[in-house]
Design a protein around this motif. Structure first.
Motif, mmCIF file in Angstrom:
data_model
loop_
_atom_site.group_PDB
_atom_site.id
_atom_site.type_symbol
_atom_site.label_atom_id
_atom_site.label_comp_id
_atom_site.label_asym_id
_atom_site.label_seq_id
_atom_site.Cartn_x
_atom_site.Cartn_y
_atom_site.Cartn_z
ATOM 1 N N ILE B 61 0.820 -1.313 -0.003
ATOM 2 C CA ILE B 61 -0.079 0.091 0.012
ATOM 3 C C ILE B 61 0.844 1.162 -0.263
ATOM 4 O O ILE B 61 1.896 1.324 0.796
ATOM 5 C CB ILE B 61 -0.797 0.067 1.272
ATOM 6 N N HIS B 62 0.746 2.150 -1.006
ATOM 7 C CA HIS B 62 1.492 3.349 -1.115
ATOM 8 C C HIS B 62 2.790 2.973 -1.341
ATOM 9 O O HIS B 62 3.733 3.267 -0.415
ATOM 10 C CB HIS B 62 1.363 4.387 0.063
ATOM 11 N N ALA B 63 3.035 1.945 -2.222
ATOM 12 C CA ALA B 63 4.364 1.493 -2.062
ATOM 13 C C ALA B 63 5.751 2.592 -2.502
ATOM 14 O O ALA B 63 5.497 3.741 -2.995
ATOM 15 C CB ALA B 63 4.541 0.481 -3.467
ATOM 16 N N SER B 64 6.761 2.469 -1.514
ATOM 17 C CA SER B 64 7.794 3.357 -1.838
ATOM 18 C C SER B 64 8.894 2.683 -1.336
ATOM 19 O O SER B 64 9.015 1.375 -0.595
ATOM 20 C CB SER B 64 7.390 4.728 -0.754
ATOM 21 N N LEU B 65 10.078 3.399 -1.840
ATOM 22 C CA LEU B 65 11.550 2.647 -1.289
ATOM 23 C C LEU B 65 11.917 3.466 -0.058
ATOM 24 O O LEU B 65 13.215 3.345 0.333
ATOM 25 C CB LEU B 65 12.390 2.970 -2.187
ATOM 26 N N ASP B 66 10.995 4.348 0.739
ATOM 27 C CA ASP B 66 11.553 4.903 1.780
ATOM 28 C C ASP B 66 12.416 4.189 2.859
ATOM 29 O O ASP B 66 13.441 4.745 3.289
ATOM 30 C CB ASP B 66 10.447 5.816 2.543
ATOM 31 N N ILE B 71 17.532 2.176 5.166
ATOM 32 C CA ILE B 71 18.212 1.085 5.261
ATOM 33 C C ILE B 71 19.621 1.348 4.972
ATOM 34 O O ILE B 71 20.892 0.998 5.403
ATOM 35 C CB ILE B 71 17.619 -0.088 4.976
ATOM 36 N N ILE B 72 19.671 1.769 3.566
ATOM 37 C CA ILE B 72 21.126 1.860 2.856
ATOM 38 C C ILE B 72 21.997 3.067 3.899
ATOM 39 O O ILE B 72 23.202 2.889 3.915
ATOM 40 C CB ILE B 72 21.023 2.669 1.660
ATOM 41 N N SER B 73 21.163 3.958 4.492
ATOM 42 C CA SER B 73 22.063 5.088 5.077
ATOM 43 C C SER B 73 22.193 4.431 6.650
ATOM 44 O O SER B 73 23.063 5.200 7.419
ATOM 45 C CB SER B 73 21.489 6.326 4.965
ATOM 46 N N TYR B 74 21.874 3.316 6.855
ATOM 47 C CA TYR B 74 22.075 2.891 8.417
ATOM 48 C C TYR B 74 23.412 1.945 8.415
ATOM 49 O O TYR B 74 23.317 0.884 8.089
ATOM 50 C CB TYR B 74 20.801 2.089 8.863
ATOM 51 N N VAL B 273 16.200 -8.159 3.738
ATOM 52 C CA VAL B 273 17.258 -8.159 3.290
ATOM 53 C C VAL B 273 18.233 -9.175 3.899
ATOM 54 O O VAL B 273 19.086 -9.604 3.198
ATOM 55 C CB VAL B 273 18.501 -6.924 3.200
ATOM 56 N N SER B 274 17.872 -9.502 5.011
ATOM 57 C CA SER B 274 18.543 -10.716 5.722
ATOM 58 C C SER B 274 18.103 -12.025 5.393
ATOM 59 O O SER B 274 18.830 -12.974 5.259
ATOM 60 C CB SER B 274 18.546 -10.412 7.180
ATOM 61 N N ALA B 275 16.855 -12.292 4.967
ATOM 62 C CA ALA B 275 16.283 -13.487 4.585
ATOM 63 C C ALA B 275 16.351 -13.761 3.186
ATOM 64 O O ALA B 275 16.367 -14.840 2.594
ATOM 65 C CB ALA B 275 14.856 -13.832 4.882
ATOM 66 N N LEU B 276 16.332 -12.702 2.284
ATOM 67 C CA LEU B 276 15.955 -12.946 0.927
ATOM 68 C C LEU B 276 17.052 -13.646 0.211
ATOM 69 O O LEU B 276 16.686 -14.602 -0.618
ATOM 70 C CB LEU B 276 15.978 -11.339 0.201
ATOM 71 N N PRO B 277 18.373 -13.409 0.290
ATOM 72 C CA PRO B 277 19.383 -14.072 -0.298
ATOM 73 C C PRO B 277 19.191 -15.530 -0.335
ATOM 74 O O PRO B 277 19.152 -16.261 -1.372
ATOM 75 C CB PRO B 277 20.811 -13.733 0.379
#
Lengths: 310, 300
Positions: B61-66, B71-74, B273-277
């Motif tokens: 819902i209200h898809a976004s990459l926020d 995460i990338i900056s963490y 990101v931890s489970a996907l690979p």
């Protein structure tokens, strides 16, 4: 057959050992590992009977006899912790064990090969997800005000349930998540046993008018029974070695009444409070019960079915 | 005759009902297995406000990459990710070197003492020193807080060793060994030049099993590592998502509150990101591990 020929050919004793020295070299790293990381810690178990002090080392620390065992049995919650371990182990075994067998039998009865394969692939997925992730997912979807399970319950008119902090939900959560995670993977063994059943049995039974359910039980189930028995003995051998990772992750201050099991208790008293000898004694007690259970099961199943591990 | 026919029709009908029931049941089961994973995935792309309203989501819902931008900056997450990759690569390599040659040696029935040695390995499946003696050993070996403390205690999984040994027993024909001997090949040569090239299946299975175990491992790093900079993804994930420990780890109340808020926003993305690979890889290796496990189980 072949084994006998080999034996005659090479003879026994030193000569054959010398002859196989290269095989021993291949084995050597694993053997060193086995001694250092498995048997050396077993030797370390004697600190359960000592007052271990890190500076003095294992040998020089003074003997304490059964002091630590007595101390454990006299702690106010020892009985509770032991009971929690036993109840969780037994419930977990009895509920989780049959499910992969049933799943395999049902899946095997599906005639559409593509569907069978797809369901199988899906069923393996949770096996590759870590315990931390599983517990995180559970805590998210079961959260009292934001998880969809509780919102659904609220819509049905019930008040939100604090699944992850109430003692009575710890065991169901532990067991159900375990089934979710390993049902598919544990079914592999049974499925492969099922594929080796000759279709002739089914043809013959069909002619005799056996229904599908009857065939499932009288042919499929009975023919994989030896595999089931072996897996059951193995499962009992690991009965008390519950994954403490998940118990530890699911623990909260509020559900300790059911979630404190021997292994989490050992972790906390041993590594967090550095009571090395005491916690080793507790853990040794756990291992001994486990080992005795394995032996008893092995004897019983040997008598009943001629199948045994040792 | 007519009676028999009637019986057969009845039987067919009951079989059809049974089949329908089984298929419905299995489809439902698939939903139960997949939905929690799917939920996390779509929640990671959705507006956190909607997710936290507890709606039953079927699609983002209200898809976004926020979430992912945060995460990338963490940076602790990336450090954890790199640590996990490092431990997984080293751990798997060590495990393969320990397991595969040993499994081959133990598969050879002309090796004296193999039953006894196998028993020594199997025994450890049912009885072990437990965590405290292992912890003290790691301290004593001076590998505490190093990669070796994470990798060596799980260097061999006896179960994997048995699977691997059974594979060699049933897939390397004895005639091959005899032929190689006639050609003057010794055991080393046979293992490295003939057995290994014949065994990509079992090597793949071992890589998958060992890598999965190391990738998902949580308790060992927690016990045997100290430096927060060395912690793998699972520990970072646990610290972030299960906010309980945060105040202990950080010590500063403001920082803890900040982290808790961040955790709420990030948790779905981090779980993803931890489970996907592994979830993306395993379907391609399915045939391998099914074969590996079945061969191992029949004999083990």
């Amino acid at each position: 057959m072949n084994a006998q020929i080999h034996r005659k050919q090479y003879g026994r004793g030193i000569k054959s050992i010398l002859r196989s020295w290269q095989l021993y070299v291949l084995l050597l790293p694993a053997l060193v590992w086995l001694i250092v990381f498995c048997y050396r810690p077993m030797y370390g178990l004697i600190i359960a009977f000592k007052d271990f002090r890190i500076r003095q080392g294992i040998l020089a620390s003074p003997w304490a006899g059964l002091k630590h065992f007595k101390q454990f049995f006299s702690t106010y919650n020892a009985k509770n912790i032991i009971l929690n371990t036993v109840i969780l182990s037994v419930e977990n075994l009895l509920i989780s064990f049959p499910i992969p067998v049933i799943f395999a039998l049902l899946l095997n009865s599906v005639e559409n090969g593509r569907m069978r394969k797809t369901v199988q692939t899906i069923s393996y997925a949770p096996y590759f997800v870590s315990t931390v992730v599983i517990v995180s997912i559970m805590q998210t979807i079961l959260a009292p005000s934001t998880g969809f399970v509780n919102l659904f319950l609220q819509r049905m008119g019930s008040s939100p349930i604090l699944f992850t902090s109430m003692p009575q939900y710890f065991r169901p959560l532990y067991i159900i998540s375990g089934i979710w995670q390993s049902m598919g993977f544990n079914a592999i063994i049974y499925l492969s046993a099922l594929t080796s059943i000759s279709p002739e049995y089914h043809e013959a039974a069909k002619i005799d008018g056996a229904s599908k359910l009857q065939r499932l039980y009288h042919i499929d189930f009975k023919l994989i029974l030896p595999t089931v028995v072996i897996m059951f003995i193995l499962a009992i051998g690991k009965l008390m070695t519950l994954g403490y990772e998940k118990a530890y992750l699911l623990q909260s201050g509020m559900n300790l009444a059911t979630s404190e099991i021997i292994s989490t208790y050992v972790y906390k008293t041993g590594l967090m409070n550095a009571q090395y000898s005491f916690s080793t004694a507790v853990s040794l007690f756990n291992s001994l019960i486990n080992f005795i259970l394995l032996m008893i099961t092995n004897i019983i199943t040997k008598k009943i079915s001629d199948i045994s591990l040792f | 005759m007519a009676k028999e026919l009637a019986h057969h029709i009845k039987q067919d009908r009951s079989s059809a009902i049974f089949n329908a029931f089984v298929i419905c049941f299995l489809l439902l089961l698939c939903l139960v297995i997949l939905y929690p994973l799917w939920y996390v995935l779509i929640a990671s792309f959705s507006d956190p406000m909607y997710v936290n309203s507890g709606r039953f989501l079927l699609y983002p819902i209200h898809a976004s990459l926020d979430g992912y931008q945060k995460i990338i900056s963490y940076s602790p997450l990336w450090m954890g990710y790199l640590n996990t990759i490092y431990y997984t690569v080293v751990g798997t390599a060590v495990a393969l070197v320990l397991t595969i040659p040993a499994a081959y040696a133990l598969s050879r029935d002309d090796m004296p003492g193999r039953r006894g040695i196998m028993f020594l390995f199997s025994f450890t499946m049912f009885f072990s020193g437990g965590i405290i003696p292992m912890f003290l050993l790691i301290k004593q070996l001076k590998i505490y807080d190093t990669v070796w403390a994470v990798v060596l205690p799980v260097g061999i999984s006896v179960w994997n060793l048995i699977v691997c040994r059974s594979f060699f027993e049933s897939n390397i024909p004895k005639e091959l060994l005899e032929a190689a001997r006639l050609d003057g090949t010794n055991d080393f040569g046979f293992f490295f030049r003939i057995v290994l090239p014949l065994s990509p299946t079992i090597i793949t299975v071992m890589i998958l099993f060992y890598a999965t175990a190391q990738w998902n491992s949580f308790m060992n790093p927690l016990m045997y590592l100290q430096d927060i900079k060395k912690m793998p993804l699972q520990v970072i994930l646990r610290n972030l998502v299960l906010a309980a420990q945060i105040s202990n780890m950080v010590g500063d109340a403001n920082e803890a509150a900040e982290l808790a808020k961040m955790a709420e926003q990030l948790k779905y993305g981090i779980i993803t990101v931890s489970a996907l690979p592994l979830l993306l890889i395993y379907p391609f290796l399915q045939n391998y591990f099914v074969k590996g496990v079945s061969v191992g189980a029949v004999k083990g």
